[in-house]
Structure formats: C-alpha cells, structure tokens
Design a protein around this motif. Structure first.
Motif, short mmCIF file in Angstrom:
data_model
loop_
_atom_site.label_atom_id
_atom_site.label_comp_id
_atom_site.label_asym_id
_atom_site.label_seq_id
_atom_site.Cartn_x
_atom_site.Cartn_y
_atom_site.Cartn_z
N LEU A 159 -9.73 6.49 13.47
CA LEU A 159 -10.27 6.97 12.20
C LEU A 159 -11.50 6.16 11.83
N PHE A 160 -12.56 6.87 11.43
CA PHE A 160 -13.77 6.23 10.97
C PHE A 160 -13.97 6.56 9.50
N ARG A 161 -14.37 5.57 8.76
CA ARG A 161 -14.50 5.74 7.32
C ARG A 161 -15.75 5.06 6.83
N LYS A 162 -16.36 5.64 5.83
CA LYS A 162 -17.51 5.00 5.21
C LYS A 162 -17.02 4.02 4.15
N GLU A 163 -17.80 3.01 3.91
CA GLU A 163 -17.44 2.05 2.85
C GLU A 163 -17.28 2.78 1.52
N GLY A 164 -16.29 2.37 0.75
CA GLY A 164 -16.06 2.96 -0.56
C GLY A 164 -15.12 4.14 -0.55
N GLN A 165 -14.69 4.56 0.62
CA GLN A 165 -13.76 5.68 0.71
C GLN A 165 -12.34 5.19 0.90
N ASN A 166 -11.40 5.90 0.30
CA ASN A 166 -10.00 5.66 0.58
C ASN A 166 -9.61 6.46 1.82
N VAL A 167 -8.63 5.97 2.55
CA VAL A 167 -8.12 6.70 3.70
C VAL A 167 -6.61 6.50 3.78
N THR A 168 -5.91 7.56 4.17
CA THR A 168 -4.45 7.48 4.28
C THR A 168 -4.02 7.63 5.73
#
Lengths: 115, 114
Positions: free
Chosen positions: A11-20
C-alpha cells in the motif's frame, strides 16, 4: 484452509492520509494483535484485543486506531498523526489471551509506504 | 517497553555448518518462543519452551529455556539453504496482565551459502 488474511499486501499513501489495513481470521481465535516491524527492531506491539468489542494499547499505539466489532476481524487504521508510518505491519491471533501458551499465528503482512 | 537482546544480529555461514543464537533479558519470562520469518512473510513458530531448563528439539532445531528464566538459546544443526531468514526470540511474562502479549528480540538474519 484456516488462517489469517491481511490486505492489501502493498500500500502506498500520501502524507496526511489515513489508511486502513484489513486483518481477517477464520481460526476462531479470541485474541488478535497488530505488530509493526522495522529493520533491526524486531516486532513492536501496536494494539491487541482479547475479546470482541474490547482492545488495549500496546507499546506504540500513538497515531493508530483499531476496532473489534467481529471476532474474525481486527482492522488497523494508520492515521495522519503517525509520524513515521512506513513499515511492515503484521496481524496475529492466538487461541485466547487467557491461556498462557504464547503461540501467535501471523498473517503474511502488509507493507505500507508513505510517499 | 521491555527489551530482549538477541545476538548475533546477522550470520553468514556455509551450508552444513551449525548455527547458534541466543536471547537475554534483564527480566524473567515464563515462556520462550522461537519464530522464523521468510522474506515478505509473517513469522512462523519453530519451538515453544514453557519450563526453566527445558531442552526441546524440532528436527535439526534445538532450543533451551535458561535456568535463570532470563535467556534462551536456539541451535540449528547442519544448515541448509532453506534455513535462510530472520529468526526471532520472544518471551512472555506469564499469567495476569501479560496475557498473550509477547516481547520480541531484534532478530537474527541468517544467510546460508551453498
């Protein structure tokens, strides 16, 4: 086959995003756990749940949240408050937290990368 | 949190050699466990130890629960390429508030050259 299923695997996420991160088990285990793994640091406990509708903070709970609405499921949310979220996350379960066997069954892990 | 000191951090050995690794703690544990993790996978239990002084074998693996309850050892005999991976020790304080909570060592990375 019985086991623990984690998703997604990557999983890749941008800063400031929540991820589950999802964790499902069909072993009929009462207790479930979330660990974080960083190189050279072993496994550190984030949250654990001994029974449905109950969970406790582990050693590094800040910036994370969990829920345990069903026996089979123990999702972990990595919030934007987590300062260094890039890591390998492992979900585990045990027969019961009240029986001292110590054995944990682990999922295959989810690797989260924050861009 | 509580720490387990696991050593060595890494090992590079030739196929056929024996391997030894250990874990020490400043606190007493009532259960010691050894796990192996293959790359990109979750750890899998190798051996569980429940009594001080206990010596348990699982194929080419032998582990011991230290008499002081503050340490544990894992030996692998006649290593083969599939022994490659990260080996973790883990300790559990016992009943009461610890429940199923384990404290893990930092891991020993094992590389086996054919």
């Amino acid at each position: 086959d019985g086991g623990i299923t984690q998703s997604p695997k990557y999983l890749f996420r941008k800063e400031g995003q929540n991820v589950t991160l999802s964790c499902e088990q069909n072993l009929n285990h009462d207790a479930m756990y979330w660990y974080r793994q960083d190189p050279g640091q072993g496994l550190r406990l984030i949250y654990y749940s001994q029974i449905v509708n109950d969970f406790q903070k582990g050693d590094i709970a800040e910036g994370y949240s969990v829920s345990r609405e069903k026996k089979e499921s123990f999702p972990l949310t990595v919030t934007s408050a987590q300062k260094n979220p890039t890591a390998f996350y492992l979900c585990a379960s045990s027969v019961t937290a009240f029986r001292v066997t110590g054995e944990l069954f682990f999922g295959e892990g989810s690797r989260l990368t924050v861009l | 949190g509580q720490q387990l000191n696991q050593s060595p951090q890494s090992m590079f050995i030739q196929e056929g050699e024996d391997v030894s690794m250990n874990c020490t703690s400043s606190s007493i544990f009532n259960t010691w466990l050894w796990y192996k993790q293959d790359p990109g996978e979750g750890p899998v239990l190798l051996i569980a130890l429940y009594k001080a002084g206990e010596l348990t074998s699982n194929g080419r693996l032998t582990a011991q629960f230290g008499i002081t309850r503050k340490d544990s050892f894992l030996n692998i005999s006649a290593s083969i390429p599939s022994d490659v991976g990260i080996y973790f020790c883990a300790g559990q304080r016992g009943r009461g508030t610890s429940y199923g909570k384990l404290t893990f060592g930092q891991g020993t990375i094992l590389t086996v050259h054919p």
